[in-house]
Scaffold this motif. Structure first.
Motif, PDB file in Angstrom:
ATOM      1  N   GLU A  27      10.449 144.284  49.611  1.00 33.73           N
ATOM      2  CA  GLU A  27      11.620 144.354  48.721  1.00 33.73           C
ATOM      3  C   GLU A  27      12.005 142.963  48.213  1.00 33.73           C
ATOM      4  OE1 GLU A  27      12.951 146.968  47.521  1.00 33.73           O
ATOM      5  OE2 GLU A  27      12.176 148.538  48.831  1.00 33.73           O
ATOM      6  N   GLN A  28      11.904 141.971  49.081  1.00 34.47           N
ATOM      7  CA  GLN A  28      12.258 140.606  48.659  1.00 34.47           C
ATOM      8  C   GLN A  28      11.300 140.094  47.584  1.00 34.47           C
ATOM      9  OE1 GLN A  28      13.117 139.109  52.900  1.00 34.47           O
ATOM     10  NE2 GLN A  28      13.902 137.462  51.631  1.00 34.47           N
ATOM     11  N   CYS A  29      10.036 140.430  47.734  1.00 32.63           N
ATOM     12  CA  CYS A  29       9.040 140.015  46.727  1.00 32.63           C
ATOM     13  C   CYS A  29       9.323 140.708  45.394  1.00 32.63           C
ATOM     14  CB  CYS A  29       7.622 140.344  47.201  1.00 32.63           C
ATOM     15  SG  CYS A  29       7.113 139.317  48.598  1.00 32.63           S
ATOM     16  N   LEU A  30       9.698 141.992  45.472  1.00 32.93           N
ATOM     17  CA  LEU A  30       9.979 142.733  44.239  1.00 32.93           C
ATOM     18  C   LEU A  30      11.232 142.195  43.555  1.00 32.93           C
ATOM     19  CD1 LEU A  30       9.199 146.274  45.632  1.00 32.93           C
ATOM     20  CD2 LEU A  30       7.846 145.026  43.925  1.00 32.93           C
ATOM     21  N   GLU A  31      12.214 141.821  44.368  1.00 36.74           N
ATOM     22  CA  GLU A  31      13.448 141.277  43.802  1.00 36.74           C
ATOM     23  C   GLU A  31      13.168 139.941  43.099  1.00 36.74           C
ATOM     24  OE1 GLU A  31      16.000 142.672  43.150  1.00 36.74           O
ATOM     25  OE2 GLU A  31      17.695 141.300  43.091  1.00 36.74           O
ATOM     26  N   THR A  46       6.667 147.066  34.708  1.00 36.68           N
ATOM     27  CA  THR A  46       6.977 147.981  35.818  1.00 36.68           C
ATOM     28  C   THR A  46       6.066 147.589  36.975  1.00 36.68           C
ATOM     29  OG1 THR A  46       7.528 149.811  34.331  1.00 36.68           O
ATOM     30  CG2 THR A  46       7.007 150.392  36.582  1.00 36.68           C
ATOM     31  N   PHE A  47       6.637 147.572  38.167  1.00 38.27           N
ATOM     32  CA  PHE A  47       5.865 147.208  39.355  1.00 38.27           C
ATOM     33  C   PHE A  47       5.621 148.470  40.178  1.00 38.27           C
ATOM     34  CE2 PHE A  47       8.532 143.708  37.969  1.00 38.27           C
ATOM     35  CZ  PHE A  47       7.594 142.697  37.823  1.00 38.27           C
ATOM     36  N   VAL A  48       4.372 148.809  40.348  1.00 29.45           N
ATOM     37  CA  VAL A  48       4.036 150.001  41.149  1.00 29.45           C
ATOM     38  C   VAL A  48       3.519 149.516  42.505  1.00 29.45           C
ATOM     39  CG1 VAL A  48       2.674 152.123  41.259  1.00 29.45           C
ATOM     40  CG2 VAL A  48       3.424 151.243  39.026  1.00 29.45           C
ATOM     41  N   VAL A  81       0.949 145.843  38.197  1.00 28.34           N
ATOM     42  CA  VAL A  81       1.965 145.457  37.216  1.00 28.34           C
ATOM     43  C   VAL A  81       1.596 146.019  35.841  1.00 28.34           C
ATOM     44  CG1 VAL A  81       3.341 143.575  36.299  1.00 28.34           C
ATOM     45  CG2 VAL A  81       2.292 143.338  38.549  1.00 28.34           C
ATOM     46  N   VAL A  82       2.444 146.928  35.384  1.00 25.52           N
ATOM     47  CA  VAL A  82       2.204 147.648  34.129  1.00 25.52           C
ATOM     48  C   VAL A  82       2.972 146.964  33.000  1.00 25.52           C
ATOM     49  CG1 VAL A  82       2.456 149.892  32.969  1.00 25.52           C
ATOM     50  CG2 VAL A  82       2.006 149.794  35.440  1.00 25.52           C
ATOM     51  N   LEU A 147      -2.490 148.076  32.308  1.00 29.32           N
ATOM     52  CA  LEU A 147      -2.274 147.567  33.659  1.00 29.32           C
ATOM     53  C   LEU A 147      -2.744 146.117  33.645  1.00 29.32           C
ATOM     54  CD1 LEU A 147      -1.698 147.849  36.672  1.00 29.32           C
ATOM     55  CD2 LEU A 147      -3.929 148.928  36.942  1.00 29.32           C
ATOM     56  N   ALA A 148      -1.777 145.189  33.699  1.00 32.08           N
ATOM     57  CA  ALA A 148      -2.119 143.769  33.492  1.00 32.08           C
ATOM     58  C   ALA A 148      -2.779 143.157  34.726  1.00 32.08           C
ATOM     59  CB  ALA A 148      -0.856 142.987  33.132  1.00 32.08           C
TER      60      ALA A 148
END
Ligand SMILES: Cc1cc2nc3c(=O)[nH]c(=O)nc-3n(C[C@H](O)[C@H](O)[C@H](O)COP(=O)(O)O)c2cc1C
Length: 177
Positions: A27-31, A46-48, A81-82, A147-148
């Motif tokens: 979660e910290q990485c996504l934030e 968007t992060f999947v 990462v889309v 999808l990058a």
């Protein structure tokens, strides 16, 4: 760790322990990614997060099938990462300036993930070489989206390496090119 040390500590990790990554750290990485800057603040991403072991292994196997990036299978978490359609202003800017702002933005966001990961004692590797269509199918990413990158995340097994970089004089000029 101060910021300069963090920059030196971060490296592409291509070997991972089987130890799972705590949800809080993911979660910290996504934030960190969510708070990254972007052109016009468009946030065209968007992060999947792929952490279900079976699905993650299928993605890892697909990536490994191309020959390189066999290590992706070992990472307990993958973040795909889309590229999302940017807002009008960014599309216009990209066209006028002939620059792919969403891709630049995603590069920055992904580096936020990697730096945050390093700060938490995690390893990471940005992966750009994979069968995009195959992985889009596995992750239900619509066909018309790109999808990058994929970021591999986990506790690293590999030891810190010396950075191999061009000389300062080769890449830095003051005032004139
Ligand atoms: C956009 C991008 C794509 C990358 N793709 C891959 C990849 O497919 N496989 C891989 O092993 N490393 C990949 N890397 C990692 C680079 O090889 C690595 O950052 C570079 O060699 C510098 O090493 P360091 O990250 O350990 O400092 C990628 C890095 C970036 C920024």
């Amino acid at each position: 760790m101060n910021f300069s040390e963090l920059i030196k500590q971060r490296q592409s990790n291509r070997s991972y322990q089987s130890k799972p990554v705590e949800q809080e750290k993911i979660e910290q990485c996504l934030e960190a990614a969510r708070l990254a800057p972007s052109a016009n603040n468009a946030q065209s991403w968007t992060f999947v997060v792929v952490d279900e072991p079976e699905l993650k292994n299928r993605v890892g196997e697909s990536v490994a099938r191309l020959g390189m990036n066999q290590f992706v299978n070992q990472a307990p978490v993958l973040i795909a990462v889309v590229v999302e359609k940017p807002i009008f202003l960014t599309r216009l800017g990209s066209m006028v300036q002939n620059k792919d702002y969403p891709l630049i933005d995603i590069g920055i966001a992904v580096e936020h993930i990697c730096l945050q990961a390093a700060d938490l004692g995690l390893g990471s590797c940005i992966v750009g070489w994979f069968n995009e269509n195959d992985i889009k199918k596995l992750l239900n990413i619509p066909r018309d989206k790109r999808l990058a990158l994929i970021v591999a995340l986990g506790y690293p097994k590999d030891v810190p390496r010396e950075k191999r970089r061009k000389l300062r004089e080769e890449v830095i000029h003051f005032n004139r090119y």
